[in-house]
Design a protein around this motif. Structure first.
Motif, mmCIF file in Angstrom:
data_model
loop_
_atom_site.group_PDB
_atom_site.id
_atom_site.type_symbol
_atom_site.label_atom_id
_atom_site.label_comp_id
_atom_site.label_asym_id
_atom_site.label_seq_id
_atom_site.Cartn_x
_atom_site.Cartn_y
_atom_site.Cartn_z
ATOM 1 N N VAL A 165 -43.949 7.108 -50.526
ATOM 2 C CA VAL A 165 -44.106 5.201 -51.048
ATOM 3 C C VAL A 165 -45.475 5.393 -50.270
ATOM 4 C CG1 VAL A 165 -41.901 4.619 -51.282
ATOM 5 C CG2 VAL A 165 -42.786 3.781 -49.134
ATOM 6 N N PRO A 166 -46.353 4.599 -50.714
ATOM 7 C CA PRO A 166 -47.124 3.984 -50.887
ATOM 8 C C PRO A 166 -47.265 3.205 -49.387
ATOM 9 C CG PRO A 166 -47.382 4.242 -53.772
ATOM 10 C CD PRO A 166 -45.577 4.354 -52.894
ATOM 11 N N VAL A 167 -48.622 3.577 -49.061
ATOM 12 C CA VAL A 167 -48.731 2.780 -47.677
ATOM 13 C C VAL A 167 -49.198 1.055 -48.085
ATOM 14 C CG1 VAL A 167 -50.259 2.378 -45.432
ATOM 15 C CG2 VAL A 167 -48.992 4.178 -45.842
ATOM 16 N N GLN A 168 -49.173 1.180 -49.532
ATOM 17 C CA GLN A 168 -50.687 -0.031 -49.971
ATOM 18 C C GLN A 168 -49.450 -0.977 -50.909
ATOM 19 O OE1 GLN A 168 -51.203 2.632 -50.206
ATOM 20 N NE2 GLN A 168 -51.524 2.549 -53.025
ATOM 21 N N ALA A 169 -48.250 0.080 -50.598
ATOM 22 C CA ALA A 169 -47.234 -0.905 -52.230
ATOM 23 C C ALA A 169 -46.514 -2.301 -50.744
ATOM 24 C CB ALA A 169 -46.082 0.116 -51.609
ATOM 25 N N THR A 170 -46.128 -2.593 -51.727
ATOM 26 C CA THR A 170 -46.017 -4.496 -51.631
ATOM 27 C C THR A 170 -44.006 -4.006 -50.773
ATOM 28 O OG1 THR A 170 -44.989 -5.230 -53.721
ATOM 29 C CG2 THR A 170 -46.985 -6.155 -52.933
ATOM 30 N N GLU A 173 -42.151 -3.548 -54.278
ATOM 31 C CA GLU A 173 -42.913 -2.363 -55.620
ATOM 32 C C GLU A 173 -41.948 -1.059 -54.527
ATOM 33 O OE1 GLU A 173 -47.523 -3.324 -56.580
ATOM 34 O OE2 GLU A 173 -46.985 -2.336 -54.388
ATOM 35 N N ARG A 174 -41.674 -1.431 -52.996
ATOM 36 C CA ARG A 174 -41.350 -0.382 -52.545
ATOM 37 C C ARG A 174 -39.521 -0.161 -52.372
ATOM 38 N NH1 ARG A 174 -43.999 0.104 -46.748
ATOM 39 N NH2 ARG A 174 -45.478 0.152 -46.986
ATOM 40 N N ALA A 175 -39.175 -1.181 -52.700
ATOM 41 C CA ALA A 175 -37.996 -1.640 -53.083
ATOM 42 C C ALA A 175 -37.055 -0.883 -54.530
ATOM 43 C CB ALA A 175 -36.805 -2.789 -53.544
ATOM 44 N N VAL A 176 -38.406 -1.245 -55.069
ATOM 45 C CA VAL A 176 -37.896 -0.549 -57.264
ATOM 46 C C VAL A 176 -38.042 0.989 -56.741
ATOM 47 C CG1 VAL A 176 -39.202 0.219 -59.574
ATOM 48 C CG2 VAL A 176 -39.046 -1.969 -58.557
ATOM 49 N N LEU A 177 -39.166 1.404 -56.237
ATOM 50 C CA LEU A 177 -39.280 2.909 -56.067
ATOM 51 C C LEU A 177 -37.889 3.723 -54.843
ATOM 52 C CD1 LEU A 177 -43.268 3.064 -54.455
ATOM 53 C CD2 LEU A 177 -41.986 3.903 -57.225
ATOM 54 N N TYR A 178 -37.843 2.708 -54.241
ATOM 55 C CA TYR A 178 -35.982 3.167 -53.619
ATOM 56 C C TYR A 178 -35.270 3.750 -54.310
ATOM 57 C CZ TYR A 178 -38.964 3.281 -49.271
ATOM 58 O OH TYR A 178 -39.661 3.618 -47.704
ATOM 59 N N GLU A 179 -35.176 2.712 -55.025
ATOM 60 C CA GLU A 179 -33.993 2.483 -55.936
ATOM 61 C C GLU A 179 -33.914 3.801 -56.885
ATOM 62 O OE1 GLU A 179 -30.309 0.930 -56.838
ATOM 63 O OE2 GLU A 179 -31.645 0.495 -55.304
ATOM 64 N N SER A 180 -35.662 3.917 -56.843
ATOM 65 C CA SER A 180 -35.472 5.248 -58.378
ATOM 66 C C SER A 180 -35.126 6.064 -57.919
ATOM 67 C CB SER A 180 -36.583 4.835 -58.860
ATOM 68 O OG SER A 180 -37.824 5.954 -57.572
ATOM 69 N N VAL A 181 -35.654 6.736 -56.337
ATOM 70 C CA VAL A 181 -34.956 7.707 -55.270
ATOM 71 C C VAL A 181 -34.079 7.504 -55.403
ATOM 72 C CG1 VAL A 181 -35.129 9.096 -53.647
ATOM 73 C CG2 VAL A 181 -37.120 7.877 -54.727
ATOM 74 N N SER A 182 -33.075 6.574 -54.497
ATOM 75 C CA SER A 182 -31.713 6.013 -54.857
ATOM 76 C C SER A 182 -30.814 7.356 -55.954
ATOM 77 C CB SER A 182 -31.255 5.103 -54.131
ATOM 78 O OG SER A 182 -29.746 5.050 -53.400
ATOM 79 N N ALA A 211 -35.246 0.060 -46.872
ATOM 80 C CA ALA A 211 -34.930 1.478 -47.275
ATOM 81 C C ALA A 211 -33.555 1.629 -47.329
ATOM 82 C CB ALA A 211 -35.572 2.571 -46.862
ATOM 83 N N ILE A 212 -32.624 0.696 -46.309
ATOM 84 C CA ILE A 212 -31.590 1.276 -46.014
ATOM 85 C C ILE A 212 -30.661 0.421 -47.319
ATOM 86 C CG2 ILE A 212 -29.264 1.266 -44.530
ATOM 87 C CD1 ILE A 212 -31.241 1.656 -41.923
ATOM 88 N N GLU A 213 -30.901 -0.270 -46.749
ATOM 89 C CA GLU A 213 -30.388 -1.497 -48.190
ATOM 90 C C GLU A 213 -30.458 -0.885 -49.908
ATOM 91 O OE1 GLU A 213 -32.190 -5.358 -47.934
ATOM 92 O OE2 GLU A 213 -31.112 -5.308 -46.089
ATOM 93 N N HIS A 214 -31.203 0.141 -50.064
ATOM 94 C CA HIS A 214 -31.727 1.102 -51.437
ATOM 95 C C HIS A 214 -31.199 2.200 -51.458
ATOM 96 C CE1 HIS A 214 -33.425 -2.279 -53.684
ATOM 97 N NE2 HIS A 214 -34.000 -3.201 -52.572
#
Length: 234
Positions: A165-170, A173-182, A211-214
């Motif tokens: 995920v992007p280093v600069q992501a909040t 934002e990371r939670a949304v990305l991790y959920e999509s990958v999950s 990440a684990i939570e997602h």
């Protein structure tokens, strides 16, 4: 910053707590200790503290440090997590146990290979460019879904996914990305078989609990165990 043993214990405690909350049962995720730029002495210290899986980003550095000899002395699994170059596919497959940053090129080559007598690597995680960053490798979630819909043969070589995920992501934002990958991971596991697609590598030192939570069951931790990295390679 405490000792390597203290830092590893803290990471494991937090990771296990997050895993129990997410999975609703005892257990712990895989903790891949990222050892790039770390000298052999500090890697040995981490292994003595209980690390069982390490990740290296550069073939030449891993060979120079001879981390592969640690398999016999410490029973460690050595994973490749760096950017892949086609001219290094063969040596990487020969010396690493797993390739966590697998791309279509290496997976397609694997699928067409009948004799794997000199190949050591047996676990391959397809790299996901979750943030769709043009400067990073990996396939985007939509690209992988398109390939899965087309039943691309080399997907049969995939043991799971590794997300970047992007280093600069909040964190939001990371939670949304991790959920999509999950979601993608669970769909692939359903279609290809959960005994085959079983590993989801998401989360690093600054966000592994999220990440684990997602859904992550494998995290990659370097600075959380060793402290800030050296600016130059070992």
């Amino acid at each position: 910053m405490g000792s390597i043993a203290d830092c590893l214990a803290d990471v494991r405690e937090r990771a296990c707590a997050s895993y129990r909350r997410a999975a609703g049962q005892p257990g712990e995720p895989h903790i891949v200790c990222v050892t790039k730029t770390q000298p052999l002495s500090r890697i040995l210290e981490a292994l003595d503290a209980g690390v069982t899986e390490i990740g290296e980003n550069y073939l030449q550095e891993a060979m120079r440090k001879d981390v592969f000899a640690l398999r016999e002395s410490h029973g460690v699994t050595v994973r490749y997590i760096g950017r892949l170059q086609s001219n290094k596919y063969n040596p990487i497959l020969r010396v690493f146990d797993a390739v966590d940053s697998a791309d279509p090129g290496i997976l397609e080559r694997l699928h067409g290979t009948q004799d794997r007598g000199v190949q050591r690597a047996c676990t391959f995680l397809l790299e996901v460019n979750a943030g769709e960053e043009t400067q990073k490798g990996g396939l985007t979630v939509p690209q992988i879904r398109e390939l899965a819909a087309a039943s691309i043969p080399w997907l049969q070589e995939v043991s799971g996914l590794m997300a970047v995920v992007p280093v600069q992501a909040t964190m939001q934002e990371r939670a949304v990305l991790y959920e999509s990958v999950s979601d993608l991971f669970h769909d692939l596991a359903r279609d290809l078989g959960s005994t085959r697609v079983r590993l989801l590598s998401m989360g690093t030192s600054d966000d592994f609990e999220l990440a684990i939570e997602h859904g992550s069951n494998m995290i990659r931790v370097g600075t959380g165990i060793f402290g800030s990295r050296s600016p130059s390679r070992v």
